[in-house]
Scaffold this motif. Structure first.
Motif, PDB file in Angstrom:
ATOM      1  N   ALA A 420      48.982  45.622  21.598  1.00  0.00           N
ATOM      2  CA  ALA A 420      48.089  44.462  21.653  1.00  0.00           C
ATOM      3  C   ALA A 420      47.141  44.606  22.843  1.00  0.00           C
ATOM      4  O   ALA A 420      47.531  45.112  23.891  1.00  0.00           O
ATOM      5  N   GLY A 421      45.904  44.158  22.699  1.00  0.00           N
ATOM      6  CA  GLY A 421      44.956  44.164  23.811  1.00  0.00           C
ATOM      7  C   GLY A 421      45.112  42.879  24.612  1.00  0.00           C
ATOM      8  O   GLY A 421      45.072  41.788  24.036  1.00  0.00           O
ATOM      9  N   ILE A 422      45.295  42.992  25.918  1.00  0.00           N
ATOM     10  CA  ILE A 422      45.544  41.774  26.712  1.00  0.00           C
ATOM     11  C   ILE A 422      44.577  41.658  27.882  1.00  0.00           C
ATOM     12  O   ILE A 422      44.854  40.969  28.859  1.00  0.00           O
ATOM     13  N   GLY A 423      43.419  42.325  27.761  1.00  0.00           N
ATOM     14  CA  GLY A 423      42.441  42.298  28.851  1.00  0.00           C
ATOM     15  C   GLY A 423      41.981  40.891  29.210  1.00  0.00           C
ATOM     16  O   GLY A 423      41.840  40.555  30.387  1.00  0.00           O
ATOM     17  N   ASP A 424      41.756  40.055  28.204  1.00  0.00           N
ATOM     18  CA  ASP A 424      41.291  38.694  28.482  1.00  0.00           C
ATOM     19  C   ASP A 424      42.334  37.912  29.268  1.00  0.00           C
ATOM     20  O   ASP A 424      42.006  37.183  30.214  1.00  0.00           O
ATOM     21  N   GLU A 425      43.591  38.047  28.868  1.00  0.00           N
ATOM     22  CA  GLU A 425      44.645  37.305  29.553  1.00  0.00           C
ATOM     23  C   GLU A 425      44.829  37.799  30.989  1.00  0.00           C
ATOM     24  O   GLU A 425      45.094  37.018  31.894  1.00  0.00           O
ATOM     25  N   ILE A 426      44.694  39.101  31.200  1.00  0.00           N
ATOM     26  CA  ILE A 426      44.793  39.627  32.564  1.00  0.00           C
ATOM     27  C   ILE A 426      43.682  39.039  33.426  1.00  0.00           C
ATOM     28  O   ILE A 426      43.916  38.607  34.559  1.00  0.00           O
ATOM     29  N   ALA A 427      42.495  39.006  32.891  1.00  0.00           N
ATOM     30  CA  ALA A 427      41.368  38.426  33.641  1.00  0.00           C
ATOM     31  C   ALA A 427      41.641  36.960  33.961  1.00  0.00           C
ATOM     32  O   ALA A 427      41.358  36.485  35.078  1.00  0.00           O
ATOM     33  N   GLU A 428      42.219  36.249  33.001  1.00  0.00           N
ATOM     34  CA  GLU A 428      42.494  34.834  33.224  1.00  0.00           C
ATOM     35  C   GLU A 428      43.568  34.646  34.309  1.00  0.00           C
ATOM     36  O   GLU A 428      43.441  33.773  35.171  1.00  0.00           O
ATOM     37  N   VAL A 429      44.611  35.477  34.260  1.00  0.00           N
ATOM     38  CA  VAL A 429      45.661  35.368  35.283  1.00  0.00           C
ATOM     39  C   VAL A 429      45.077  35.672  36.664  1.00  0.00           C
ATOM     40  O   VAL A 429      45.379  34.993  37.645  1.00  0.00           O
ATOM     41  N   ARG A 430      44.221  36.678  36.742  1.00  0.00           N
ATOM     42  CA  ARG A 430      43.608  36.994  38.038  1.00  0.00           C
ATOM     43  C   ARG A 430      42.760  35.833  38.537  1.00  0.00           C
ATOM     44  O   ARG A 430      42.734  35.536  39.738  1.00  0.00           O
ATOM     45  N   ALA A 431      42.091  35.167  37.612  1.00  0.00           N
ATOM     46  CA  ALA A 431      41.260  34.025  38.011  1.00  0.00           C
ATOM     47  C   ALA A 431      42.143  32.880  38.512  1.00  0.00           C
ATOM     48  O   ALA A 431      41.823  32.232  39.516  1.00  0.00           O
ATOM     49  N   VAL A 432      43.248  32.649  37.837  1.00  0.00           N
ATOM     50  CA  VAL A 432      44.180  31.610  38.304  1.00  0.00           C
ATOM     51  C   VAL A 432      44.713  31.977  39.683  1.00  0.00           C
ATOM     52  O   VAL A 432      44.764  31.146  40.594  1.00  0.00           O
ATOM     53  N   ALA A 433      45.102  33.234  39.858  1.00  0.00           N
ATOM     54  CA  ALA A 433      45.652  33.677  41.140  1.00  0.00           C
ATOM     55  C   ALA A 433      44.639  33.487  42.261  1.00  0.00           C
ATOM     56  O   ALA A 433      44.992  33.096  43.379  1.00  0.00           O
ATOM     57  N   ALA A 434      43.373  33.744  41.962  1.00  0.00           N
ATOM     58  CA  ALA A 434      42.327  33.575  42.980  1.00  0.00           C
ATOM     59  C   ALA A 434      42.175  32.099  43.355  1.00  0.00           C
ATOM     60  O   ALA A 434      41.847  31.775  44.496  1.00  0.00           O
ATOM     61  N   ARG A 435      42.430  31.205  42.392  1.00  0.00           N
ATOM     62  CA  ARG A 435      42.387  29.780  42.713  1.00  0.00           C
ATOM     63  C   ARG A 435      43.620  29.358  43.512  1.00  0.00           C
ATOM     64  O   ARG A 435      43.537  28.533  44.416  1.00  0.00           O
ATOM     65  N   ILE A 436      44.767  29.943  43.181  1.00  0.00           N
ATOM     66  CA  ILE A 436      46.016  29.581  43.879  1.00  0.00           C
ATOM     67  C   ILE A 436      45.967  30.036  45.327  1.00  0.00           C
ATOM     68  O   ILE A 436      46.357  29.307  46.233  1.00  0.00           O
ATOM     69  N   ALA A 437      45.501  31.237  45.562  1.00  0.00           N
ATOM     70  CA  ALA A 437      45.504  31.786  46.916  1.00  0.00           C
ATOM     71  C   ALA A 437      44.201  32.505  47.174  1.00  0.00           C
ATOM     72  O   ALA A 437      44.137  33.736  47.114  1.00  0.00           O
ATOM     73  N   PRO A 438      43.148  31.752  47.465  1.00  0.00           N
ATOM     74  CA  PRO A 438      41.870  32.407  47.755  1.00  0.00           C
ATOM     75  C   PRO A 438      42.063  33.300  48.970  1.00  0.00           C
ATOM     76  O   PRO A 438      42.716  32.899  49.924  1.00  0.00           O
ATOM     77  N   GLY A 439      41.568  34.472  48.935  1.00  0.00           N
ATOM     78  CA  GLY A 439      41.796  35.358  50.086  1.00  0.00           C
ATOM     79  C   GLY A 439      41.179  36.697  49.847  1.00  0.00           C
ATOM     80  O   GLY A 439      40.221  36.819  49.088  1.00  0.00           O
ATOM     81  N   PRO A 440      41.759  37.723  50.471  1.00  0.00           N
ATOM     82  CA  PRO A 440      41.180  39.058  50.379  1.00  0.00           C
ATOM     83  C   PRO A 440      41.214  39.569  48.942  1.00  0.00           C
ATOM     84  O   PRO A 440      41.973  39.082  48.119  1.00  0.00           O
ATOM     85  N   ALA A 441      40.397  40.538  48.702  1.00  0.00           N
ATOM     86  CA  ALA A 441      40.358  41.165  47.380  1.00  0.00           C
ATOM     87  C   ALA A 441      41.759  41.565  46.961  1.00  0.00           C
ATOM     88  O   ALA A 441      42.537  42.069  47.751  1.00  0.00           O
ATOM     89  N   ARG A 442      42.082  41.301  45.739  1.00  0.00           N
ATOM     90  CA  ARG A 442      43.373  41.766  45.217  1.00  0.00           C
ATOM     91  C   ARG A 442      43.143  42.292  43.821  1.00  0.00           C
ATOM     92  O   ARG A 442      42.059  42.171  43.275  1.00  0.00           O
ATOM     93  N   ASN A 443      44.186  42.857  43.269  1.00  0.00           N
ATOM     94  CA  ASN A 443      44.023  43.442  41.920  1.00  0.00           C
ATOM     95  C   ASN A 443      43.856  42.351  40.902  1.00  0.00           C
ATOM     96  O   ASN A 443      44.324  41.245  41.075  1.00  0.00           O
TER      97      ASN A 443
END
Lengths: 443, 443
Positions: A420-443
């Motif tokens: 299954a392709g999960i690129g969209d969901e990965i992008a969404e999780v990264r966006a949520v993570a950036a909202r949870i802990a704004p900070g230095p660049a992360r994966n």
């Protein structure tokens, strides 16, 4: 032995098959045919010579065994993976709860669950018992990734991050069950969170609903010293005893953790026919303690393995879970031979299926069972030599060695990659993570 | 900051650099240049804009950190990986010793060590302290794979599987040291096996040789309850005390395991300036016990991590070793925050370098240090999201995430694959395994 059919959807050849049946039957140089999502036949390769298949997988001598059944997980909590490490339990819970309250929605649960289930699929998991808010979202995720799911409504005594007051929660539960009875690939349980988040009346209401709907329960129980104190304060007894008094502890009940048990409680568990989801990674990381595996086994309790959520893991790896189950059993008993490797693999496969109430359909490779299976490639340096396949699986192999995974006949991992392709969901999780802990660049 | 050179052998760009220096300095979007086997410069990518390199590696945001230093290993023992699991310690030792006596030769040691060192390289290890018979064969293996090695002659009080009576063993030791002083990539220690395999006179002879040759010692000490009993019978005291009395415990001494220590022994260790190779995987699997990490840290003892050999592992994985170090520290103390993830990564890198006496050259990414480093790819589902890089490394990452490894500037792993071809050695190990345990087809 069932004869191989003339036609199959998939034929796997040249595998060392570990059936994981009660006799630990092995077939060297074996073949296995899949048709209609089920195992059609398995046996020596010669018996499959006349089978024509749409898809042929050359196992090249790898190990073919049932997929792992992960009996305790909160898949969507990968959203909070490693968010709050290296702090005492109460600080950990506070940080995670705050993030949950602010960021858990059906949408984020779906994205997180896709990622979590993808991680599990890549690690050989074909069925997961998952307890989390917004379970419809996790069901959607499971259908996308292809992993089988035991889902259910969560019961807690306060509004919770899904903002459901108790009467609405009961109504949601009834509607959820009605909605998903018969949903393909989805099994149902009721999921009361724990004896420390539900009072006696509410526990009894869940038990009554369980009787009425004919559904077993999945519940956290006796996980940590802090829980034992809370339950003693609230109920004047232990988690196991109050769950039993309220009718939760009965055949089919699946107890997550079950670390702090006295002898009488172990006997009670066995008598009631409840099963345990042992979560050694989480139990170690959160200092919850070492479950009494030796005594539980001696009492005949059905044992299975769970990863728990990634916020207390921090990953969802059944190989590490197996290995940690061995280590904690050994350290807890002082006996290096207390829990043989093949019994641990059994806990992760047929034990998990039995604990989830799916023992007749999953957990063993046999004709007519669901085609839930994984193929382990044995060519990596860390797997050479392999004197005993069970020892190899528990003490040396890892998710990186999983080459193929089929869940109910669907190839969900091919050549070590998710289908299954999960690129969209990965992008969404990264966006949520950036909202949870704004900070230095992360994966 | 050292300026980037105009020319370099290798330039790594777009990395999140974890220098692992005392201040845990990080560089986001960083670049690192390698020239002549050393780190020439590191800093923000912009500073490297003028550098021309023969080889450019785009890290794509991955983590760049020092390679792991595995401070206690018996690499060639992969020959016996999983040969004797699930039995009590004495049964385990008997089975392994019998196999060693029958099958250990310089040739099999070389093949086994190639396989073991390859496994380690693929898991991010750039330097190994290895104790085993026929050490010249392991040196040859290290040169093939490219991993740095601390080697040395082994001292035991009986003939041993290398069939050396004591006077010949002393002579071999002198000759081995003379032969390998200055061998490229090889560091030297003397390796007395333990207080239970050497009497007092022999321990003193090794200590005297260590003083005379100016070489530190590496020794097993206080590993298991059975050892404590043996040493009490043989020496009337504890391993730590007899090693100290005989002059073994001194600055630079590297003690493997060090599980069973009383408070006075911990103070003694700190006072003598000895270091510990903590081996949590082996300590758990063999029921040896939980080392007193909290007290050792509080006393200021230099701590490092070792995999031990694969016959008690059953693999050589420093990621699992880090994670297990955390779990045992937490379970041993009941405190989830007792050993922060970044301190564990420090134990596996600069702690290991310091424990091996190589602190000035390895274990930290800084200009002038050996270019011993690994690049972790962060794209796998189990690594998303990554709120904290140290937590990611300890609690979620695995050898499957290691993309590139450089040891003294040589690229020994590229794109997750070993650069050296080891097919012949794998075939040889499989042939040895088939002789050790003739039986069903295995990998």
């Amino acid at each position: 032995m069932t004869a191989f059919p003339a036609r199959a959807d998939t034929l796997i050849t040249d595998a060392r098959i570990l059936t994981m049946d009660d006799g630990f039957t092995e077939i060297a140089g074996g073949a296995l045919a899949i048709a209609g999502g089920k195992i059609a036949a398995l046996g020596p390769a010669s018996a499959a010579a006349g089978t024509e298949a749409a898809e042929v997988v050359d196992a090249r001598g790898g190990l073919l065994l049932p997929g792992f059944v992960n009996t305790h997980c909160h898949a969507a909590m990968v959203l909070f993976r490693g968010l709050a490490d290296d702090r005492p339990l109460d600080g950990f819970l506070k940080a995670v709860w705050a993030a949950e309250a602010a960021h858990v929605t059906p949408g984020t649960v779906r994205a997180g669950a896709v990622l979590g289930l993808a991680e599990m699929a890549l690690g050989g998991v074909t069925h997961v018992v998952d307890m989390y808010f917004h379970p419809d979202a996790t069901i959607a995720a499971a259908r996308k990734v292809g992993v089988g799911l035991t889902s259910g409504p969560v019961f807690i005594g306060f509004d919770g991050i899904d903002h459901l007051p108790w009467p609405d929660r009961l109504r949601f539960a009834e509607e959820f069950v009605a909605r998903h009875r018969g949903t393909d690939g989805v099994e149902l349980m009721l999921m009361p969170h724990s004896a420390y988040t539900l009072d006696e009346a509410k526990l009894r209401e869940v038990a009554a609903m369980s009787d009425r709907l004919g559904l077993p329960v999945h519940v956290h129980a006796a996980e940590a010293p802090s829980e034992m104190r809370l339950v003693a304060e609230q109920h004047g007894t232990t988690p196991m005893r109050i769950l039993d008094a309220c009718g939760i502890l009965k055949p089919g009940a699946l107890l997550a953790h079950a670390v702090h048990l006295d002898d009488a409680e172990i006997a009670l568990l066995a008598e009631r026919g409840a099963a345990v989801a042992h979560c050694p990674l989480s139990n170690a990381k959160l200092a919850s303690g070492m479950a009494r595996l030796k005594a539980l086994r001696a009492a005949g309790v059905t044992l299975s393995l769970g990863t728990d959520g990634a916020s207390s893991g921090n990953d969802l790896d059944m190989f590490k879970t197996m290995r940690q189950a061995a280590y904690l059993a050994i350290l807890g008993s002082g006996e290096p031979d207390v829990l043989p490797a093949r019994d641990i693999v059994a806990m992760a496969t047929r034990g998990g299926a039995a604990a989830a109430g799916l023992g007749a359909r999953k957990g063993v490779l046999a004709p007519g069972r669901d085609a839930d299976l994984m193929l382990i490639d044995l060519s990596a340096p860390h797997l050479i030599p392999a004197y005993d396949p069970y020892s190899t699986l528990v003490y040396a192999a890892g998710r990186e060695d999983v080459r193929e995974v089929f869940a109910r006949g669907r190839r969900i991992v091919a050549g070590g990659r998710l289908t299954a392709g999960i690129g969209d969901e990965i992008a969404e999780v990264r966006a949520v993570a950036a909202r949870i802990a704004p900070g230095p660049a992360r994966n």
